[in-house]
Design an enzyme around this catalytic site. Structure first.
Site, short mmCIF file in Angstrom:
data_model
loop_
_atom_site.label_atom_id
_atom_site.label_comp_id
_atom_site.label_asym_id
_atom_site.label_seq_id
_atom_site.Cartn_x
_atom_site.Cartn_y
_atom_site.Cartn_z
N ARG A 15 0.77 -1.40 0.04
CA ARG A 15 -0.03 -0.09 -0.03
C ARG A 15 1.03 1.20 0.03
O ARG A 15 2.11 1.28 0.14
CB ARG A 15 -0.91 0.15 1.37
N TYR A 94 -1.03 3.92 10.64
CA TYR A 94 -1.45 3.02 11.75
C TYR A 94 -0.04 2.85 12.82
O TYR A 94 1.11 2.79 12.17
CB TYR A 94 -1.60 1.76 11.19
N GLU A 118 -5.74 4.46 13.93
CA GLU A 118 -6.71 3.63 14.57
C GLU A 118 -7.47 3.90 15.85
O GLU A 118 -8.23 3.33 16.16
CB GLU A 118 -6.22 2.09 14.77
N ASP A 270 -2.87 -7.51 15.48
CA ASP A 270 -1.96 -6.18 15.26
C ASP A 270 -2.43 -5.37 16.55
O ASP A 270 -1.33 -4.53 17.03
CB ASP A 270 -2.51 -5.34 14.18
#
Ligand SMILES: NC(=O)C1=CN([C@@H]2O[C@H](COP(=O)(O)OP(=O)(O)OC[C@H]3O[C@@H](n4cnc5c(N)ncnc54)[C@H](O)[C@@H]3O)[C@@H](O)[C@H]2O)C=CC1
Ligand SMILES: CC(=O)C(=O)O
Ligand SMILES: [Mg+2]
Length: 371
Positions: A15, A94, A118, A270
């Site tokens: 990404r 993130y 997040e 995560d």
């Protein structure tokens, strides 16, 4: 504002933090955007498209980081990136700090201002910058689970929908939020027998209403978790307590009751993972087996579908990136209490209570930094 977009360096992370369309919006407002050469290639955005949008393509990594005021990324900074951070930097990405003490300490030592996607909230109680990737990861979780059920992957050799005369697989999803609903939706689409566990009755009611009896909703208790472990072919871990470490809901002992070759997909990895035996894996080597149970624990699942994920992520981050660029971090965060919840680390201090609690540290109230 001088904005830098590094190429992501986490394992199989393709990404990129900004698309050429977003660059165009920033440049039109007078901002300078430097994009590391080939940063968008993995997501199908060549340097030429960034140049056409007004970006400067930077070959020199030192210059990229040193000249930046705002650094926008996708994944948490890797150790070589942490070393490049300095007090004048604002980092927007993130972070998932509760799962990584060394990263947390590294960001504190850098004295940079670190804003996590997040933990930003919205008026509906959602997490608008986590949600797009949770949709992707939830949908992928069932693909990953289906693949892991194959014999060659260590699985039990079960086809999710079964065939006429053979029952479908049982899929249990723990946590019926964004990941959980998307996983359930995919599992239903494949013809699985689907159960969702959650501690929120409100959430179970929404799912029950939305799926009109096509899935089972069960309140999450120790009994329900034991039943899920015993009876499921795939268990998807999709719980979240924002900012905090995930609770361990399937213990090592419970693995003994699971059928050999059944599969645990821990999307919550995560935040440290919600199965006791989970440890983060990579797309290069996504699974391992404990007590006969296949574990899939990739912490950047959406990176594998980088084209879809980059577009979905940047649709959500765009207004926040524009606010940071136009107003600076203090201006942008001061006027938006939801955005302020994204501040995790500033000038050596932790500013998110759940992150501080994970490491027994004190949090500085981010409001006190807004004066
Ligand atoms: N591995 C990856 O690549 C990715 C991981 N994620 C992670 O997936 C996790 C879930 O994210 P979202 O679905 O967006 O969160 P969410 O907030 O939408 O949903 C979480 C759900 O878990 C429920 N829950 C909390 N504690 C529980 C417990 N003890 N038992 C049962 N249910 C419980 C909540 O009531 C809520 O419905 C997060 O850790 C997120 O970071 C998200 C995207 C990508
Ligand atoms: C949310 C997250 O961890 C990811 O998209 O990789
Ligand atoms: Mg992740």
């Amino acid at each position: 504002m001088k904005i830098a977009i590094p190429k992501e360096i986490k394992n199989h992370e393709y990404r990129v933090a900004l698309t050429p369309s977003v660059v165009r919006e920033l440049v039109a407002r007078g901002h300078r955007v430097a994009v590391q050469a080939s940063a968008g290639e993995g997501a199908g955005f060549p340097d030429t498209e960034y140049e056409a949008a007004g970006a400067h393509i930077e070959q020199d990594l030192d210059a990229l980081w040193d000249n930046a005021e705002l650094i926008v990324k996708v994944k948490e900074p890797q150790p070589e990136e942490v070393k490049r951070l300095k007090p004048s930097h604002t980092l927007f990405t993130y972070l998932h700090l509760a799962a990584e003490e060394s990263l947390t300490r590294g960001l504190m030592d850098s004295e940079a201002t670190c804003i996590a996607y997040e933990t930003i909230t919205d008026d509906e109680g959602g997490l608008p910058l986590l949600a797009p990737m949770s949709r992707v990861a939830g949908r992928m979780a069932v693909q990953a689970g289906a693949h892991s059920l194959e014999k060659a992957q260590g699985g039990a050799g079960i086809l999710i929908p079964g065939v006429p005369g053979v029952a479908p697989a049982k899929v249990t999803v723990i946590g019926g939020g964004v990941v959980g609903e998307n996983a359930a939706r995919m599992a239903l689409g494949l013809g699985a027998d689907v159960t969702v566990l959650d501690k929120s009755l409100e959430r179970l009611e929404v799912l029950d209403h939305r799926y009109q009896g096509r899935l089972n909703t069960v309140y999450s208790t120790a009994d329900a978790l034991e039943t899920a472990a015993r009876e499921s072919d795939i268990v998807v871990g999709a719980v979240l307590v924002p900012g905090a470490q995930a609770p361990k809901l399937i213990t090592r002992q419970m693995l003994g009751d699971m059928r050999p070759g059944s599969v645990l997909v821990d999307v919550a990895i995560d935040q440290g993972g919600c199965f006791e035996t989970s440890r983060a894996t990579t797309h290069a080597d996504p699974t391992y087996v404990v007590d006969g149970v296949v574990h899939y624990c990739v912490a950047n699942m959406p990176g594998a579908v980088a084209r879809t994920s980059t577009q979905a992520l940047t649709n959500a981050t765009l207004p926040f990136v524009l606010a940071l660029a136009d107003k600076g971090w203090q201006g942008a965060l001061a006027e938006d209490p939801h955005f302020l919840k994204g501040l995790n680390v500033h000038a050596g201090h932790i500013t998110h209570p759940a992150v501080a609690q994970a490491f027994g540290l004190d949090a500085v109230d981010p409001k006190s930094l807004m004066a």
